[in-house]
Write an enzyme that holds these catalytic residues in place. Structure first.
Site, PDB file in Angstrom:
ATOM      1  CG  LEU A 205     -61.201  14.765 -17.731  1.00 41.22           C
ATOM      2  CD1 LEU A 205     -62.166  14.787 -18.921  1.00 41.22           C
ATOM      3  CD2 LEU A 205     -61.170  13.379 -17.108  1.00 41.22           C
ATOM      4  CB  CYS A 206     -55.319  15.979 -19.801  1.00 36.02           C
ATOM      5  SG  CYS A 206     -53.790  16.270 -20.709  1.00 36.02           S
ATOM      6  CB  THR A 207     -52.965  19.954 -18.325  1.00 34.07           C
ATOM      7  OG1 THR A 207     -53.877  20.329 -19.362  1.00 34.07           O
ATOM      8  CG2 THR A 207     -51.736  19.300 -18.944  1.00 34.07           C
ATOM      9  N   GLY A 208     -55.911  19.324 -16.474  1.00 33.00           N
ATOM     10  CA  GLY A 208     -56.857  19.881 -15.508  1.00 33.00           C
ATOM     11  C   GLY A 208     -56.377  19.690 -14.083  1.00 33.00           C
TER      12      GLY A 208
ATOM     13  CB  THR B 190     -51.139  15.740 -15.079  1.00 35.65           C
ATOM     14  OG1 THR B 190     -51.655  16.569 -16.128  1.00 35.65           O
ATOM     15  CG2 THR B 190     -49.629  15.931 -14.979  1.00 35.65           C
TER      16      THR B 190
END
Length: 322
Positions: free
Chosen positions: A104-107, A124
Protein backbone atom coordinates in the site's frame (compact mmCIF):
# COMPACT_ATOMS: atom_id res chain seq x y z
CA UNK A 1 -10.36 -19.22 5.49
CA UNK A 2 -7.64 -17.08 3.89
CA UNK A 3 -4.91 -15.83 6.21
CA UNK A 4 -3.82 -12.21 5.87
CA UNK A 5 -0.70 -10.88 7.58
CA UNK A 6 0.00 -7.17 7.94
CA UNK A 7 3.61 -6.07 8.46
CA UNK A 8 4.35 -3.21 10.84
CA UNK A 9 7.70 -1.72 11.76
CA UNK A 10 9.08 1.61 12.88
CA UNK A 11 8.03 4.16 10.27
CA UNK A 12 4.88 2.39 9.11
CA UNK A 13 2.18 4.93 8.29
CA UNK A 14 -1.06 5.02 10.25
CA UNK A 15 -3.68 5.57 7.50
CA UNK A 16 -2.77 2.54 5.38
CA UNK A 17 -2.28 0.35 8.47
CA UNK A 18 -5.74 1.28 9.71
CA UNK A 19 -7.31 0.69 6.28
CA UNK A 20 -5.99 -2.87 6.13
CA UNK A 21 -7.12 -3.53 9.71
CA UNK A 22 -10.63 -2.21 8.99
CA UNK A 23 -11.03 -4.30 5.83
CA UNK A 24 -9.44 -7.60 6.80
CA UNK A 25 -9.42 -7.50 10.59
CA UNK A 26 -13.12 -6.86 11.31
CA UNK A 27 -15.70 -9.54 10.53
CA UNK A 28 -18.92 -7.64 9.94
CA UNK A 29 -20.95 -10.76 9.18
CA UNK A 30 -21.32 -9.82 5.52
CA UNK A 31 -20.50 -13.33 4.38
CA UNK A 32 -20.14 -16.68 6.07
CA UNK A 33 -16.34 -16.69 6.18
CA UNK A 34 -13.84 -13.91 6.67
CA UNK A 35 -10.10 -13.60 7.04
CA UNK A 36 -7.68 -14.95 9.62
CA UNK A 37 -5.96 -11.61 10.18
CA UNK A 38 -2.63 -11.13 11.96
CA UNK A 39 -0.54 -8.03 12.66
CA UNK A 40 3.12 -9.01 12.50
CA UNK A 41 6.45 -7.44 13.45
CA UNK A 42 9.97 -8.57 14.23
CA UNK A 43 10.11 -10.31 17.61
CA UNK A 44 12.89 -8.02 18.81
CA UNK A 45 10.64 -5.00 18.22
CA UNK A 46 9.06 -4.15 21.56
CA UNK A 47 6.59 -1.81 19.91
CA UNK A 48 6.45 -0.32 16.44
CA UNK A 49 5.94 3.39 15.97
CA UNK A 50 3.07 3.83 13.53
CA UNK A 51 2.38 7.24 12.04
CA UNK A 52 5.41 8.65 13.82
CA UNK A 53 3.77 8.80 17.23
CA UNK A 54 1.49 5.80 17.95
CA UNK A 55 3.23 2.76 19.43
CA UNK A 56 1.55 -0.59 18.90
CA UNK A 57 2.40 -4.12 20.01
CA UNK A 58 2.21 -6.68 17.23
CA UNK A 59 1.01 -10.03 18.62
CA UNK A 60 2.69 -12.07 15.87
CA UNK A 61 6.21 -12.37 14.56
CA UNK A 62 7.49 -12.31 11.02
CA UNK A 63 7.32 -16.12 10.89
CA UNK A 64 3.53 -15.75 10.74
CA UNK A 65 3.96 -13.20 7.93
CA UNK A 66 6.13 -15.60 5.94
CA UNK A 67 3.48 -18.34 6.30
CA UNK A 68 0.40 -16.26 5.38
CA UNK A 69 -1.70 -16.61 2.23
CA UNK A 70 -1.68 -12.83 1.73
CA UNK A 71 1.05 -10.46 2.93
CA UNK A 72 0.32 -6.73 3.16
CA UNK A 73 3.09 -4.16 3.53
CA UNK A 74 1.72 -0.67 4.25
CA UNK A 75 3.52 2.56 3.49
CA UNK A 76 6.72 3.69 5.13
CA UNK A 77 7.40 7.26 6.18
CA UNK A 78 10.97 7.39 4.86
CA UNK A 79 11.53 5.84 1.43
CA UNK A 80 15.25 6.68 1.71
CA UNK A 81 15.72 4.39 4.72
CA UNK A 82 16.68 0.77 4.07
CA UNK A 83 13.78 -1.56 4.97
CA UNK A 84 14.46 -3.97 7.86
CA UNK A 85 16.40 -6.99 6.60
CA UNK A 86 14.22 -9.48 8.50
CA UNK A 87 11.08 -8.00 6.90
CA UNK A 88 12.61 -8.33 3.44
CA UNK A 89 13.48 -11.95 4.12
CA UNK A 90 9.95 -12.72 5.35
CA UNK A 91 8.45 -11.12 2.22
CA UNK A 92 10.80 -13.14 -0.01
CA UNK A 93 9.91 -16.35 1.82
CA UNK A 94 6.17 -15.73 1.45
CA UNK A 95 6.58 -14.85 -2.23
CA UNK A 96 8.62 -18.00 -2.89
CA UNK A 97 5.79 -20.03 -1.32
CA UNK A 98 3.32 -18.50 -3.78
CA UNK A 99 1.62 -16.12 -1.34
CA UNK A 100 -0.20 -13.04 -2.59
CA UNK A 101 2.05 -10.04 -1.89
CA UNK A 102 0.46 -6.59 -1.51
CA UNK A 103 1.90 -3.15 -0.88
CA UNK A 104 0.00 0.00 0.00
CA UNK A 105 1.40 3.38 -1.07
CA UNK A 106 5.18 3.55 -0.46
CA UNK A 107 5.20 -0.05 0.76
CA UNK A 108 6.15 -0.68 -2.87
CA UNK A 109 9.71 0.36 -1.94
CA UNK A 110 9.85 -2.58 0.49
CA UNK A 111 8.64 -5.00 -2.17
CA UNK A 112 11.12 -3.57 -4.66
CA UNK A 113 13.97 -3.91 -2.18
CA UNK A 114 12.97 -7.52 -1.63
CA UNK A 115 13.19 -8.14 -5.40
CA UNK A 116 9.52 -9.07 -5.60
CA UNK A 117 8.76 -6.35 -8.16
CA UNK A 118 11.58 -7.18 -10.57
CA UNK A 119 10.14 -7.57 -14.06
CA UNK A 120 6.67 -6.61 -12.87
CA UNK A 121 4.33 -3.65 -13.25
CA UNK A 122 3.81 -1.65 -10.06
CA UNK A 123 2.76 1.72 -8.71
CA UNK A 124 3.10 3.86 -5.61
CA UNK A 125 2.11 7.36 -4.49
CA UNK A 126 2.41 9.79 -7.41
CA UNK A 127 4.99 11.85 -5.50
CA UNK A 128 7.34 8.84 -5.43
CA UNK A 129 6.76 7.06 -8.75
CA UNK A 130 9.76 8.66 -10.44
CA UNK A 131 11.98 7.84 -7.49
CA UNK A 132 10.81 4.22 -7.52
CA UNK A 133 11.57 3.94 -11.24
CA UNK A 134 15.05 5.44 -10.86
CA UNK A 135 16.06 3.32 -7.88
CA UNK A 136 14.62 0.09 -9.24
CA UNK A 137 14.96 0.12 -13.04
CA UNK A 138 13.79 -3.50 -13.30
CA UNK A 139 10.35 -2.42 -12.09
CA UNK A 140 7.85 -1.19 -14.69
CA UNK A 141 6.33 1.74 -12.81
CA UNK A 142 2.83 2.84 -13.81
CA UNK A 143 2.39 6.34 -12.36
CA UNK A 144 -1.21 7.10 -13.30
CA UNK A 145 -3.21 4.21 -11.81
CA UNK A 146 -4.83 3.63 -8.42
CA UNK A 147 -3.47 0.11 -8.15
CA UNK A 148 -1.75 -2.55 -10.24
CA UNK A 149 -2.29 -6.30 -10.21
CA UNK A 150 0.55 -8.27 -11.80
CA UNK A 151 -0.03 -11.95 -11.11
CA UNK A 152 -0.04 -12.48 -7.36
CA UNK A 153 1.76 -9.19 -6.64
CA UNK A 154 -0.39 -6.08 -6.16
CA UNK A 155 0.63 -2.50 -5.43
CA UNK A 156 -1.43 0.61 -4.77
CA UNK A 157 -0.98 4.33 -5.13
CA UNK A 158 -1.06 6.56 -2.08
CA UNK A 159 -3.37 6.86 0.90
CA UNK A 160 -7.02 6.23 -0.09
CA UNK A 161 -5.89 4.12 -3.05
CA UNK A 162 -4.80 1.59 -0.44
CA UNK A 163 -8.45 1.21 0.52
CA UNK A 164 -9.32 0.80 -3.17
CA UNK A 165 -6.86 -2.08 -3.42
CA UNK A 166 -8.07 -3.70 -0.18
CA UNK A 167 -11.64 -3.66 -1.48
CA UNK A 168 -10.41 -5.08 -4.80
CA UNK A 169 -8.87 -7.99 -2.89
CA UNK A 170 -12.15 -8.60 -1.06
CA UNK A 171 -13.93 -8.60 -4.42
CA UNK A 172 -11.43 -11.09 -5.82
CA UNK A 173 -11.90 -13.39 -2.81
CA UNK A 174 -15.62 -13.00 -2.11
CA UNK A 175 -17.20 -11.35 -5.15
CA UNK A 176 -18.22 -7.85 -6.17
CA UNK A 177 -21.44 -7.83 -4.13
CA UNK A 178 -19.61 -8.59 -0.87
CA UNK A 179 -17.00 -5.92 -1.64
CA UNK A 180 -19.77 -3.43 -2.46
CA UNK A 181 -21.56 -4.16 0.82
CA UNK A 182 -18.34 -3.75 2.78
CA UNK A 183 -17.72 -0.43 1.01
CA UNK A 184 -21.25 0.65 1.95
CA UNK A 185 -20.55 -0.17 5.60
CA UNK A 186 -17.30 1.82 5.44
CA UNK A 187 -18.99 4.73 3.61
CA UNK A 188 -16.51 4.63 0.74
CA UNK A 189 -17.04 3.95 -2.98
CA UNK A 190 -16.69 0.31 -3.96
CA UNK A 191 -14.80 1.37 -7.08
CA UNK A 192 -13.40 4.72 -8.13
CA UNK A 193 -13.14 5.61 -11.79
CA UNK A 194 -9.84 6.70 -13.24
CA UNK A 195 -6.35 6.77 -11.78
CA UNK A 196 -4.24 8.94 -9.52
CA UNK A 197 -3.51 11.40 -12.32
CA UNK A 198 -6.76 13.11 -11.40
CA UNK A 199 -5.33 13.91 -7.95
CA UNK A 200 -1.95 15.32 -8.99
CA UNK A 201 -2.52 18.96 -9.90
CA UNK A 202 -6.10 19.36 -10.98
CA UNK A 203 -5.93 21.30 -14.23
CA UNK A 204 -9.69 21.60 -14.50
CA UNK A 205 -12.12 23.85 -12.72
CA UNK A 206 -14.59 22.61 -10.13
CA UNK A 207 -17.37 23.29 -12.63
CA UNK A 208 -15.74 20.97 -15.18
CA UNK A 209 -15.29 18.22 -12.60
CA UNK A 210 -18.94 18.55 -11.57
CA UNK A 211 -20.02 18.39 -15.20
CA UNK A 212 -18.18 15.13 -15.69
CA UNK A 213 -19.69 13.78 -12.46
CA UNK A 214 -23.11 14.41 -14.00
CA UNK A 215 -22.01 12.71 -17.21
CA UNK A 216 -20.75 9.64 -15.36
CA UNK A 217 -24.03 9.35 -13.47
CA UNK A 218 -26.01 9.76 -16.70
CA UNK A 219 -23.95 7.14 -18.54
CA UNK A 220 -23.91 4.76 -15.57
CA UNK A 221 -27.70 4.69 -15.60
CA UNK A 222 -27.70 3.77 -19.32
CA UNK A 223 -25.15 0.99 -19.58
CA UNK A 224 -27.79 -1.20 -21.21
CA UNK A 225 -27.77 1.16 -24.18
CA UNK A 226 -25.12 1.01 -26.93
CA UNK A 227 -23.41 4.17 -25.68
CA UNK A 228 -20.39 5.39 -27.58
CA UNK A 229 -17.83 8.14 -27.07
CA UNK A 230 -19.68 10.34 -29.61
CA UNK A 231 -22.83 9.88 -27.49
CA UNK A 232 -20.94 11.17 -24.46
CA UNK A 233 -19.53 14.05 -26.46
CA UNK A 234 -22.99 15.08 -27.65
CA UNK A 235 -24.25 14.96 -24.09
CA UNK A 236 -21.49 17.42 -23.12
CA UNK A 237 -21.85 19.53 -26.29
CA UNK A 238 -18.21 18.84 -27.12
CA UNK A 239 -16.30 17.33 -29.99
CA UNK A 240 -15.09 13.79 -29.37
CA UNK A 241 -11.50 15.02 -29.32
CA UNK A 242 -12.24 17.71 -26.71
CA UNK A 243 -14.25 15.27 -24.60
CA UNK A 244 -11.49 12.66 -24.67
CA UNK A 245 -8.83 15.18 -23.67
CA UNK A 246 -10.82 16.76 -20.82
CA UNK A 247 -12.30 13.45 -19.64
CA UNK A 248 -8.84 11.90 -19.34
CA UNK A 249 -7.43 14.97 -17.56
CA UNK A 250 -10.32 14.92 -15.07
CA UNK A 251 -10.76 11.20 -14.40
CA UNK A 252 -7.39 9.70 -15.30
CA UNK A 253 -8.89 7.31 -17.85
CA UNK A 254 -10.33 7.51 -21.35
CA UNK A 255 -14.11 7.63 -21.98
CA UNK A 256 -14.04 4.29 -23.82
CA UNK A 257 -12.06 2.56 -21.11
CA UNK A 258 -14.39 3.97 -18.46
CA UNK A 259 -17.46 2.68 -20.29
CA UNK A 260 -15.91 -0.73 -20.74
CA UNK A 261 -14.91 -0.98 -17.07
CA UNK A 262 -18.37 0.04 -15.87
CA UNK A 263 -19.99 -2.58 -18.10
CA UNK A 264 -17.74 -5.31 -16.71
CA UNK A 265 -18.56 -4.22 -13.16
CA UNK A 266 -22.27 -4.23 -13.89
CA UNK A 267 -21.97 -7.71 -15.40
CA UNK A 268 -20.26 -8.93 -12.22
CA UNK A 269 -23.10 -7.60 -10.08
CA UNK A 270 -25.79 -9.13 -12.29
CA UNK A 271 -24.07 -12.51 -12.37
CA UNK A 272 -23.83 -12.51 -8.59
CA UNK A 273 -27.25 -11.15 -7.69
CA UNK A 274 -29.63 -12.36 -10.44
CA UNK A 275 -30.49 -15.54 -12.31
CA UNK A 276 -30.35 -13.71 -15.67
CA UNK A 277 -28.87 -15.73 -18.48
CA UNK A 278 -25.52 -14.68 -19.92
CA UNK A 279 -27.42 -13.46 -22.99
CA UNK A 280 -29.62 -11.21 -20.84
CA UNK A 281 -26.64 -9.96 -18.83
CA UNK A 282 -24.96 -9.05 -22.11
CA UNK A 283 -28.04 -7.08 -23.15
CA UNK A 284 -28.37 -5.34 -19.77
CA UNK A 285 -24.72 -4.23 -19.84
CA UNK A 286 -24.65 -2.98 -23.41
CA UNK A 287 -22.35 -5.77 -24.54
CA UNK A 288 -24.78 -6.86 -27.23
CA UNK A 289 -24.22 -10.61 -27.44
CA UNK A 290 -23.22 -13.35 -25.05
CA UNK A 291 -20.14 -14.02 -27.18
CA UNK A 292 -18.97 -10.43 -26.80
CA UNK A 293 -19.61 -10.48 -23.05
CA UNK A 294 -17.74 -13.76 -22.62
CA UNK A 295 -14.71 -12.45 -24.52
CA UNK A 296 -14.46 -9.14 -22.68
CA UNK A 297 -15.29 -10.67 -19.30
CA UNK A 298 -12.61 -13.34 -19.68
CA UNK A 299 -10.06 -10.75 -20.83
CA UNK A 300 -10.82 -8.54 -17.82
CA UNK A 301 -11.14 -11.14 -15.05
CA UNK A 302 -9.46 -14.26 -16.39
CA UNK A 303 -12.57 -16.46 -16.09
CA UNK A 304 -15.77 -16.82 -18.16
CA UNK A 305 -19.08 -15.46 -16.78
CA UNK A 306 -20.47 -18.89 -15.87
CA UNK A 307 -17.42 -19.76 -13.80
CA UNK A 308 -17.53 -16.38 -12.07
CA UNK A 309 -21.19 -16.91 -11.19
CA UNK A 310 -20.54 -20.37 -9.72
CA UNK A 311 -17.64 -19.01 -7.66
CA UNK A 312 -19.38 -16.02 -6.10
CA UNK A 313 -23.11 -16.79 -6.14
CA UNK A 314 -23.01 -18.63 -2.79
CA UNK A 315 -21.14 -15.72 -1.16
CA UNK A 316 -23.87 -13.33 -2.25
CA UNK A 317 -26.64 -15.60 -1.01
CA UNK A 318 -25.00 -15.77 2.40
CA UNK A 319 -25.23 -11.97 2.65
CA UNK A 320 -28.96 -12.20 1.99
CA UNK A 321 -29.60 -14.83 4.68
CA UNK A 322 -31.36 -13.63 7.85
Amino acid sequence: MTSVALAVHDGTMLFETAAACEVFGVDRGITGRWYDFKVCAARDTAAARVGGWLRIDAPHGLDALAAADTVIVPSCSDVDAAPPADLLEAVRTAHARGARIVSLCTGAFVLAAAGVLDGRRATTHWAHTEDLAVRHPRVEVEPDVLYVEDGNVLTSAGKAAGMDLCLHLVGADHGAAVAAELARRLLVPARRAGGQAQYVAAPTSAETADAFADLLAWAGARLDEPLTVPDLARRMNMSTRTLSRRFTATTGTTPLRWLHTQRIHRAQELLETTDDSVELVAARTGMGTATTLRRHFHNALGVPPDTYRRTFRNAVRSTEAP
